[in-house]
Design an enzyme around this catalytic site. Sequence first.
Site, PDB file in Angstrom:
ATOM      1  N   LEU A 101       4.293   9.295  13.503  1.00  0.00           N
ATOM      2  CA  LEU A 101       3.978  10.021  12.278  1.00  0.00           C
ATOM      3  C   LEU A 101       5.272  10.342  11.556  1.00  0.00           C
ATOM      4  O   LEU A 101       6.261  10.741  12.164  1.00  0.00           O
ATOM      5  CB  LEU A 101       3.265  11.342  12.584  1.00  0.00           C
ATOM      6  CG  LEU A 101       1.832  11.287  13.058  1.00  0.00           C
ATOM      7  CD1 LEU A 101       1.334  12.703  13.335  1.00  0.00           C
ATOM      8  CD2 LEU A 101       0.946  10.618  12.043  1.00  0.00           C
ATOM      9  N   ASP A 102       5.258  10.190  10.259  1.00  0.00           N
ATOM     10  CA  ASP A 102       6.379  10.618   9.436  1.00  0.00           C
ATOM     11  C   ASP A 102       6.484  12.132   9.578  1.00  0.00           C
ATOM     12  O   ASP A 102       5.464  12.819   9.649  1.00  0.00           O
ATOM     13  CB  ASP A 102       6.089  10.228   7.979  1.00  0.00           C
ATOM     14  CG  ASP A 102       7.214  10.592   7.055  1.00  0.00           C
ATOM     15  OD1 ASP A 102       7.296  11.782   6.685  1.00  0.00           O
ATOM     16  OD2 ASP A 102       7.996   9.699   6.704  1.00  0.00           O
ATOM     17  N   PRO A 103       7.697  12.684   9.651  1.00  0.00           N
ATOM     18  CA  PRO A 103       7.818  14.140   9.814  1.00  0.00           C
ATOM     19  C   PRO A 103       7.085  14.946   8.742  1.00  0.00           C
ATOM     20  O   PRO A 103       6.666  16.072   9.002  1.00  0.00           O
ATOM     21  CB  PRO A 103       9.324  14.381   9.730  1.00  0.00           C
ATOM     22  CG  PRO A 103       9.921  13.096  10.200  1.00  0.00           C
ATOM     23  CD  PRO A 103       8.988  12.012   9.710  1.00  0.00           C
ATOM     24  N   ASP A 104       6.902  14.398   7.538  1.00  0.00           N
ATOM     25  CA  ASP A 104       6.184  15.119   6.486  1.00  0.00           C
ATOM     26  C   ASP A 104       4.682  14.885   6.531  1.00  0.00           C
ATOM     27  O   ASP A 104       3.935  15.487   5.770  1.00  0.00           O
ATOM     28  CB  ASP A 104       6.706  14.704   5.103  1.00  0.00           C
ATOM     29  CG  ASP A 104       8.124  15.180   4.871  1.00  0.00           C
ATOM     30  OD1 ASP A 104       8.501  16.212   5.458  1.00  0.00           O
ATOM     31  OD2 ASP A 104       8.851  14.523   4.113  1.00  0.00           O
ATOM     32  N   ALA A 105       4.234  14.000   7.393  1.00  0.00           N
ATOM     33  CA  ALA A 105       2.814  13.655   7.457  1.00  0.00           C
ATOM     34  C   ALA A 105       2.032  14.706   8.237  1.00  0.00           C
ATOM     35  O   ALA A 105       2.579  15.443   9.053  1.00  0.00           O
ATOM     36  CB  ALA A 105       2.629  12.296   8.119  1.00  0.00           C
TER      37      ALA A 105
END
Length: 80
Positions: free
Chosen positions: A25-29
């Site tokens: 997962l993208d850290p902002d997701a």
Amino acid sequence: MTSHDVVQALRKILGVRKIGHTGTLDPDATGVLILCIGGATKLAQFLQGLPKEYLAEMIFGITTDTEDSQGKILSRVKCD
């Protein structure tokens, strides 16, 4: 928190070394991170290939220094 951070934290909490995830997962997701523990790590290869669905929110007309919403805004263009 990155996917790797989640795995590391769960290893400490459960005292289990063999833990893996089925996709980064993208850290902002936001969303669900599927984790496989112990013998279930063998299932990860099958889970990774399953269909996924993504929802995105976009803002047009803004340029940032990081090319994402977390960066410093460099320019704005009014979009009609």
